[in-house]
Design an enzyme around this catalytic site. Sequence first.
Site, short mmCIF file in Angstrom:
data_model
loop_
_atom_site.label_atom_id
_atom_site.label_comp_id
_atom_site.label_asym_id
_atom_site.label_seq_id
_atom_site.Cartn_x
_atom_site.Cartn_y
_atom_site.Cartn_z
N THR A 100 -9.27 0.57 -9.80
CA THR A 100 -8.33 -0.38 -9.24
C THR A 100 -8.35 -1.51 -10.25
O THR A 100 -9.19 -1.54 -11.13
CB THR A 100 -8.86 -0.81 -7.85
OG1 THR A 100 -8.85 0.32 -6.98
CG2 THR A 100 -8.06 -1.92 -7.21
N GLY A 120 -13.18 -1.21 -7.67
CA GLY A 120 -14.49 -0.60 -7.41
C GLY A 120 -14.62 0.10 -6.07
O GLY A 120 -15.74 0.21 -5.56
N GLY A 121 -13.51 0.57 -5.47
CA GLY A 121 -13.63 1.26 -4.18
C GLY A 121 -14.32 0.36 -3.18
O GLY A 121 -14.07 -0.84 -3.09
N THR A 143 -3.77 -0.55 -7.43
CA THR A 143 -4.55 0.66 -7.69
C THR A 143 -3.70 1.91 -7.76
O THR A 143 -2.59 1.95 -7.22
CB THR A 143 -5.60 0.85 -6.56
OG1 THR A 143 -6.46 1.92 -6.87
CG2 THR A 143 -4.93 1.11 -5.21
N ARG A 153 0.84 -1.19 0.00
CA ARG A 153 0.00 0.00 0.00
C ARG A 153 0.88 1.25 0.00
O ARG A 153 1.93 1.29 0.65
CB ARG A 153 -0.86 -0.03 1.26
CG ARG A 153 -1.87 1.09 1.41
CD ARG A 153 -3.03 0.90 0.51
NE ARG A 153 -4.18 1.72 0.89
CZ ARG A 153 -5.13 2.06 0.03
NH1 ARG A 153 -5.08 1.66 -1.23
NH2 ARG A 153 -6.15 2.76 0.44
N SER A 167 -7.96 0.69 2.95
CA SER A 167 -8.30 0.27 1.60
C SER A 167 -9.47 -0.69 1.63
O SER A 167 -9.74 -1.35 2.62
CB SER A 167 -7.09 -0.44 0.98
OG SER A 167 -7.43 -1.02 -0.25
N SER A 168 -10.16 -0.78 0.49
CA SER A 168 -11.20 -1.81 0.33
C SER A 168 -10.71 -2.97 -0.53
O SER A 168 -11.48 -3.91 -0.78
CB SER A 168 -12.43 -1.20 -0.34
OG SER A 168 -12.98 -0.21 0.47
N ASP A 185 -7.81 8.38 0.23
CA ASP A 185 -8.53 7.30 0.95
C ASP A 185 -8.52 7.53 2.46
O ASP A 185 -9.16 6.79 3.20
CB ASP A 185 -7.91 5.93 0.63
CG ASP A 185 -8.54 5.29 -0.61
OD1 ASP A 185 -9.47 5.90 -1.17
OD2 ASP A 185 -8.11 4.20 -1.01
N1 GLY Z 1 -8.20 3.12 -3.62
C1 GLY Z 1 -9.12 2.09 -3.50
C2 GLY Z 1 -8.90 1.23 -2.31
O1 GLY Z 1 -7.78 1.07 -1.89
O2 GLY Z 1 -9.84 0.72 -1.76
#
Ligand code: GLY
Length: 599
Positions: free
Chosen positions: A395, A487-488, A413, A119, A466-467, A437
Amino acid sequence: MPLSARRRLAAACALAALIVPTGCEQVRSKIAPPQFEPPKITLDVGRRVESELGMVVSIDEAASRAGAWILAEGGNAVDAAIATAFALAVTHPQAGNIGGGGFMIIHTPEGEVDAVDYRETAPLAFDHDVFLDERGGLDRRKRSDPFLLVGVPGTIAGLHLAHEKYGSRSWNVLLQPAIDLAQKGFVVPPLLAADVYANREKLAMHPATRNLFFDAQGRPIEAGTRLVQPELASVLRAVATEGPDVFYTGWIAKAVAQHVENNGGLLRANDFARYDAKWRKPIRTEIATGELYGMPPPSSGGVAVPQILGILAGYQLGAIDPVGPIVAHITAEAMRRAFRDRAHYLGDPDFSAIPVADLLNQKHIDSMRESIDLARATKSGTLWPEPVPAGGTETTHFSVIDRNGMAVSNTTTLEQQFGGGIIVGGLGFLLNNELGDFNAKAGMTDARGNIGTAANLPDSSKRPLSSMTPSIFSRNGKVEVITGSPGGRTIINTVAQVLFRRILLGQEPTQCVWAPRMHHQWFPDQLVLERDRWPEQTIEQLKQRGHTIVYRDRLGSAQSIFRDEYNKFIGVGDRRRDGWAAAPNIILPAGYYVNKPKK
Ligand code: GLY
């Protein structure tokens, strides 16, 4: 000594003396990498592909082929994943990247499971108040400033960390398909042309980005034209031959940091030097006589998906229509409750204690289920009075398995499509805007449903929540499903629905991926359905139960691999975007072509 410490030392000596190239012509590789040409074999490529020799499924045909070629030459799943990831950085710049970050889960043939957290990380100079004005109010200009939102990219460090432990082929060979795609060019697929068009204003604001994606008359690139990226090829060649240090302590770090600083951002060269990708212990939950492995914080999907599945597993749903009102209602209610927990508890585990075990405790999941009224939608405001922060929209996920059963589930992403749209002159790659985020402001609620829960407030050197939910499901140590999605926040629910259909309902692989999807994220208190895909009767009954229905054209893009009862791998590309499965139909002797085993 950790990589970042070694780098700090090297950086202190080297940075001052380094000459930063201003254009790709100044980039010099120490040794020439081998020339990559596709092996003279046929790959099986399509939306649904079967094979016993391994599989790669990604959003882009060229990237899936790159990974499958590595498998065909006897590379393992991690090798193929690295080749696919770098190829995506060339052919799918919407989200494939070397300027962003992600998560990877690795399942070995022996049943060991590892996770890489690569990340992006906030710069040292970031703090709680970074998005606020002098009076402590939210400064919306800062909140959307692409230079302020650039985090230290983690992709190269993450892929290299995975390679050091699991790779079986030389690092430079694994970058060669990407170098060739950048140097020789590739034919722009309709999806890329459409996404460039949709993002044309953002992309045209930055000169190097404009030069790449627009012609001399300012027209966005069209499908069917050839996109050649010599500057990106030079950067990739340097990373291939010199390794990650050229990116984190060399001229690449310095050039990015200088450009960001010149434009008012906080990222500096020493932030690059301090970056480390991290091994994390995957979250393991038992479900449907198997084991589900997910990404721990700072991802939220590894907690939320087993919560949703755990709630659903408590009902006898096998004989009920999966797109009928009962299953739809219960699924929406499970999502609502998982997202409440996500908003309240999850963030970077290196900054606050995250109660993962409590959130996955069976008693907690049972109580979530018991609070569901089968006849009525729960009002989100009665579960908890705060809405959650907005997530990113772009992403990409890919899945890989090799013939020995080693599997990789990787989601990566730039945050939004094409990140913040910034390409630094001479470097050819897009920078993320991932730091969007983070929650904007402690305790702040706004019309869009943002909130500032403590666990995900901005801080120095912190990773935003993050998702992204790369997931692997196995039984008795044998991988049965590899999935994930862009997709967030919708990622979590897309992954939950693919897994629900496969491991709880036993559906056929294409049904699991192509069936209609829904999304509920607690706040805004609305149920999102894919447009024109749900039966009218289901929609009517959901409304009668009190759900507020909204529609979206598509939810997620789950590039997935399944193992069937005959031990065959079934790769399924998600038709919603442009998913492609590619599989070798022959394995060449080791070293037959260029893909020499690692020394
Ligand atoms: N930027 C999308 C995520 O990390 O969930």
